[in-house]
Write a protein that holds these residues in place. Structure first.
Motif, mmCIF file in Angstrom:
data_model
loop_
_atom_site.group_PDB
_atom_site.id
_atom_site.type_symbol
_atom_site.label_atom_id
_atom_site.label_comp_id
_atom_site.label_asym_id
_atom_site.label_seq_id
_atom_site.Cartn_x
_atom_site.Cartn_y
_atom_site.Cartn_z
ATOM 1 N N PHE A 85 0.836 -1.212 0.000
ATOM 2 C CA PHE A 85 0.000 0.000 0.000
ATOM 3 C C PHE A 85 0.869 1.260 0.000
ATOM 4 O O PHE A 85 0.629 2.185 -0.779
ATOM 5 C CB PHE A 85 -0.894 -0.037 1.242
ATOM 6 N N MET A 89 1.383 4.257 -3.462
ATOM 7 C CA MET A 89 0.889 5.628 -3.311
ATOM 8 C C MET A 89 2.089 6.563 -3.347
ATOM 9 O O MET A 89 3.232 6.138 -3.218
ATOM 10 C CB MET A 89 0.134 5.798 -1.991
ATOM 11 N N TRP A 131 -10.050 -5.115 2.218
ATOM 12 C CA TRP A 131 -9.354 -4.432 1.127
ATOM 13 C C TRP A 131 -10.087 -4.649 -0.186
ATOM 14 O O TRP A 131 -10.666 -5.715 -0.424
ATOM 15 C CB TRP A 131 -7.934 -5.002 0.964
ATOM 16 N N VAL A 165 -6.696 -0.942 -2.115
ATOM 17 C CA VAL A 165 -7.004 0.159 -1.200
ATOM 18 C C VAL A 165 -7.573 -0.419 0.098
ATOM 19 O O VAL A 165 -8.474 -1.255 0.093
ATOM 20 C CB VAL A 165 -7.919 1.223 -1.862
ATOM 21 N N TYR A 172 -9.057 5.699 7.165
ATOM 22 C CA TYR A 172 -9.718 6.934 6.716
ATOM 23 C C TYR A 172 -10.546 7.673 7.764
ATOM 24 O O TYR A 172 -11.009 8.791 7.519
ATOM 25 C CB TYR A 172 -10.633 6.630 5.509
ATOM 26 N N LEU A 184 -12.692 6.727 -0.826
ATOM 27 C CA LEU A 184 -12.357 5.954 -2.033
ATOM 28 C C LEU A 184 -12.254 6.863 -3.261
ATOM 29 O O LEU A 184 -11.382 6.659 -4.111
ATOM 30 C CB LEU A 184 -13.385 4.851 -2.248
ATOM 31 N N TRP A 187 -8.949 8.780 -2.955
ATOM 32 C CA TRP A 187 -7.758 7.919 -2.959
ATOM 33 C C TRP A 187 -7.074 7.868 -4.330
ATOM 34 O O TRP A 187 -5.850 7.772 -4.414
ATOM 35 C CB TRP A 187 -8.149 6.511 -2.483
ATOM 36 N N TRP A 188 -7.844 7.980 -5.403
ATOM 37 C CA TRP A 188 -7.244 7.916 -6.745
ATOM 38 C C TRP A 188 -6.196 9.002 -6.962
ATOM 39 O O TRP A 188 -5.301 8.856 -7.789
ATOM 40 C CB TRP A 188 -8.326 8.013 -7.828
ATOM 41 N N VAL A 191 -2.615 7.593 -6.087
ATOM 42 C CA VAL A 191 -2.101 6.348 -6.672
ATOM 43 C C VAL A 191 -0.931 6.644 -7.609
ATOM 44 O O VAL A 191 -1.056 7.450 -8.534
ATOM 45 C CB VAL A 191 -3.204 5.589 -7.438
#
Ligand code: MN3
Length: 207
Positions: A85, A89, A131, A165, A172, A184, A187-188, A191
């Motif tokens: 993870f 990121m 996940w 994720v 979070y 969510l 989160w993009w 990445v």
């Protein structure tokens, strides 16, 4: 050879404003550290497994003695999931995948938007902790989106995690509280698609 907590490859505040510094600090230095410590503790009962790297250990979970198997699933999975993870990121990330990864996504999901919808939906519908993963399936040679409860690693069923994720509340809750979908969506933006592509290329090469 004990398992060790990897250094976070960027500062705690590097993923602001999408993931807050306090969450990153607690998540990496407390939660991830606890998985590493508890994995090492469990493995004290199985000295013959002490030399195995974490991927080998999880791929061969059936060979782990029953007395410590669940502890290795939880803490070994927790260790590997979090190490991956942090790697996928990064600051100044986001955007869209390119190159060989973009081709694989198109092949498996149709387009990037469909991949995002699927990953988000899997994250929202994972009841409780777990996940949302995109894995490489060595049998089909394709990417697949799956969800897994707790810290269960896709490696245990012969799949190779490419990116995922964390939807445990600890990932979070300080910033997003109950709004898992908002986390969510945000989160993009963090990445690192180049890092994800490297995972995909390695998985496809059987590494
Ligand atoms: Mn976590």
């Amino acid at each position: 050879m004990a398992h060790t907590l990897p250094a976070l490859p960027y500062a705690f505040d590097a993923l602001e404003p999408h993931i807050d510094a306090k969450t990153m600090e607690i998540h990496s230095q407390k939660h991830h550290k606890a998985y590493v410590d508890n994995l090492n503790k469990a493995l004290e009962a199985a000295p013959d497994l002490a030399g195995q790297d974490i991927v080998t250990l999880l791929r061969n979970i059936g060979s782990v003695p029953a007395a410590i198997k669940q502890a290795v699933i939880n803490n070994g999975g927790g260790h590997h999931n979090h190490a991956l993870f942090w790697e996928i990121m990064g600051p100044g990330a986001g955007g869209e995948p390119t190159g060989t990864l973009a081709d694989a996504i198109k092949d498996a999901f149709g387009d990037f938007a469909k991949l995002k919808d699927t990953v988000k939906n899997n994250g929202i519908t994972q009841f409780g902790s777990g996940w949302s993963w995109v894995v490489y399936n060595p049998t089909s040679g394709k990417l697949e989106a799956i969800k897994k409860p707790n810290q269960d690693s896709p490696l245990m069923e012969g799949l190779v995690p490419v990116f995922g994720v964390d939807v445990w509340e600890h990932a979070y809750y300080l910033k997003y509280q109950n709004l898992r979908a908002a986390y969510l969506d945000a989160w993009w933006n963090v990445v690192n698609w180049k890092a994800v592509e490297a995972k995909y290329v390695a998985a496809k090469a059987g590494k």
